[in-house]
Design a protein around this motif. Structure first.
Motif, PDB file in Angstrom:
ATOM      1  N   GLY A  11       0.803  -1.230   0.000  1.00 52.52           N
ATOM      2  CA  GLY A  11       0.000   0.000   0.000  1.00 52.52           C
ATOM      3  C   GLY A  11       0.824   1.262   0.000  1.00 52.52           C
ATOM      4  N   GLY A  12       2.089   1.171   0.427  1.00 54.21           N
ATOM      5  CA  GLY A  12       2.954   2.339   0.442  1.00 54.21           C
ATOM      6  C   GLY A  12       3.643   2.620  -0.877  1.00 54.21           C
ATOM      7  N   THR A  16       0.177   3.265  -5.815  1.00 48.82           N
ATOM      8  CA  THR A  16      -1.116   3.050  -5.170  1.00 48.82           C
ATOM      9  C   THR A  16      -2.149   4.133  -5.474  1.00 48.82           C
ATOM     10  OG1 THR A  16      -0.119   1.716  -3.416  1.00 48.82           O
ATOM     11  CG2 THR A  16      -2.263   2.703  -2.943  1.00 48.82           C
ATOM     12  N   LEU A  37      -5.585  -1.287   2.033  1.00 47.17           N
ATOM     13  CA  LEU A  37      -4.141  -1.229   1.780  1.00 47.17           C
ATOM     14  C   LEU A  37      -3.433  -2.047   2.848  1.00 47.17           C
ATOM     15  CD1 LEU A  37      -3.503   2.590   1.082  1.00 47.17           C
ATOM     16  CD2 LEU A  37      -4.410   0.852  -0.474  1.00 47.17           C
ATOM     17  N   ASP A  39       0.695  -2.992   4.073  1.00 47.99           N
ATOM     18  CA  ASP A  39       2.139  -2.823   3.911  1.00 47.99           C
ATOM     19  C   ASP A  39       2.794  -3.130   5.243  1.00 47.99           C
ATOM     20  OD1 ASP A  39       4.817  -1.713   3.240  1.00 47.99           O
ATOM     21  OD2 ASP A  39       3.761  -0.831   1.539  1.00 47.99           O
ATOM     22  N   GLN A  45       3.280   3.745   4.277  1.00 51.39           N
ATOM     23  CA  GLN A  45       1.889   3.550   3.906  1.00 51.39           C
ATOM     24  C   GLN A  45       1.001   4.666   4.446  1.00 51.39           C
ATOM     25  OE1 GLN A  45      -0.538  -0.283   3.384  1.00 51.39           O
ATOM     26  NE2 GLN A  45      -0.868   0.207   5.540  1.00 51.39           N
ATOM     27  N   ALA A  67      -6.570   0.955   5.875  1.00 49.71           N
ATOM     28  CA  ALA A  67      -5.140   0.723   5.685  1.00 49.71           C
ATOM     29  C   ALA A  67      -4.612   0.038   6.934  1.00 49.71           C
ATOM     30  CB  ALA A  67      -4.410   2.038   5.448  1.00 49.71           C
TER      31      ALA A  67
END
Length: 442
Positions: A11-12, A16, A37, A39, A45, A67
């Protein structure tokens, strides 16, 4: 119509935000109920996630957003995991490129010693995430475009043979976009193609428009003069970036064998001396990315978070984002769309190793992908591919068994490396640089 839950793994990543924008632009054909997300780098992230949360809230407030750095939380209740991990991040990519260049060997993140080093780091990361998906959402699909795709695909074929993972690459799509522009078409989807090879190692054999007209002669005429550079006036522009030079070099690859149109990555295997000569050993592609895309995307995300609203013009929607939505839609809606994907050969290329992970056109549906038969391939391409697929298999052998000699053999066999002596020198330095990332080699 069903609504789907998607997890972006890595996700980072700077890709993205563009992926999120693409997903939101395609809700009519791929409706979503949740975007997540995941990470293992919370600081990285967090910056990306704050911007994505604002984007989603503005454009599609009914879509749930989360996230997380917790695998169970991230992987629970998902239909698709879209994986874009980079084990070791840019710090290790920079070493992948610069260590081989010290020995006048190609320094590139997916080709040659750099790709082998990256592959040895990526295998464990992909397997870990695949296991999370199968534990917490066993019916989900992983659409993996983490590099180096060829090595990762071979590893998952052998170590997770029953997993619901499809390995993909956007490079052929990028080149088809260039082809469409050269031809004056609105989209690459106006072309029907036949293609064979390995990841970053292939050739287009036929390209037709939807009326069945052969487009290859026009394309070859352009590539012979300008490569895949779309605008002829930019062909000799010295201010263009390294990708521009790569598109130009396709002209020389085509000259070697003008039967087919080549993937540009073949320059690293066929013109190794040229690549090294035109490489800056102190400022590689990684440095370009860190000073360009990396800074631009994180600056844009911080601006979105600071302003509290979305700025569409700050983010690019990349080819791999479009491609991955096409693939997810093909699976979800059982479209049987034809796409270039990485799959076990099993006779798709008749005179080639049936266990090789090849890149060929496939039909996509709810039960996965079905490769199309490409027939037999010529001796020149077959010989190159046999050498390269052996490199990929030896890397996976080395990762599984912890064998120093298997990895030395892989480096020696790579067409980018001039001798076993140089291969050993590079390998010993890569081992030192990758402590904590690779399995221990004996």
């Amino acid at each position: 119509m069903n609504k789907y839950s998607v997890l972006i793994v890595g996700g980072g990543s700077t890709y993205t935000p563009g992926m999120v924008l693409m997903l939101l632009s395609q809700l009519d054909r791929f409706p979503l109920r949740k975007i997540k997300l995941y990470d293992n780098d919370p600081e990285r992230q967090e910056v990306i996630a704050r911007a994505c949360e604002i984007i989603i809230h503005e454009k599609a407030p009914d879509i749930e957003f989360l996230a997380s750095t917790n695998p169970e939380e991230a992987y629970t209740d998902i239909d698709f995991a879209m994986a874009q991990i980079r084990v070791g991040k840019y710090a290790m990519r920079e070493l992948d490129e610069k260590i081989p260049l010290k020995y006048d060997v190609v320094g590139q993140e997916t080709c040659g010693p750099g790709g082998i080093a990256y592959g040895m780091r990526s295998i464990g990361g992909i397997l870990e995430n695949l296991d999370y998906m199968e534990k917490y959402s066993p019916n989900a699909w992983m659409l993996n475009y983490s590099n180096p795709a060829a090595i990762v695909a071979e590893a998952t074929r052998r170590l997770r043979p029953n997993s619901k993972i499809i390995n993909i690459c956007d490079m052929p799509i990028e080149l088809e976009n260039h082809m469409a522009t050269i031809l004056g078409l609105k989209s690459r989807k106006e072309m029907d193609v036949r293609y064979f090879g390995l990841n970053h190692f292939g050739w287009w054999t036929e390209i037709y428009d939807k009326a069945g007209n052969d487009l290859m002669p026009r394309l070859k005429e352009h590539v012979r003069k300008y490569g895949y550079v779309e605008d002829e006036s930019l062909y000799t522009d010295p201010k263009r970036d390294s990708w521009h030079a790569t598109y130009q070099k396709a002209r020389d690859i085509l000259e070697l064998d003008d039967a087919y149109l080549p993937n540009t990555y073949l320059k690293y295997y066929l013109f190794q001396d040229y690549v090294v000569k035109h490489s800056d050993k102190n400022y590689t592609r990684t440095n370009e990315v860190m000073d360009g895309r990396e800074k631009d995307v994180f600056t844009a995300c911080r601006k979105v978070a600071e302003d509290g609203h979305c700025h569409d013009d700050l983010f690019d929607v990349d080819n791999h984002a479009t491609f991955i939505v096409d693939l997810a839609t093909g699976i979800a809606n059982n479209t049987h769309e034809r796409m270039l994907l990485i799959t076990e050969n099993k006779g798709a290329i008749a005179n080639f190793d049936p266990t090789a992970m090849v890149e060929v056109p496939c039909l996509v549906g709810k039960n996965g992908i079905e490769p199309l038969a490409m027939g037999e391939i010529p001796q020149f391409q077959k010989g190159l591919m046999e050498q390269q697929v052996s490199v990929e298999k030896l890397v996976v052998d080395a990762w599984i068994t912890g064998s120093y000699h298997k990895l030395w053999q892989a480096l020696t066999l790579s067409k980018t490396v001039p001798s076993a002596t140089v291969a050993k020198q590079i390998l010993d330095e890569l081992i030192e640089a990758n402590k904590g990332y690779w399995p221990e080699l004996k």
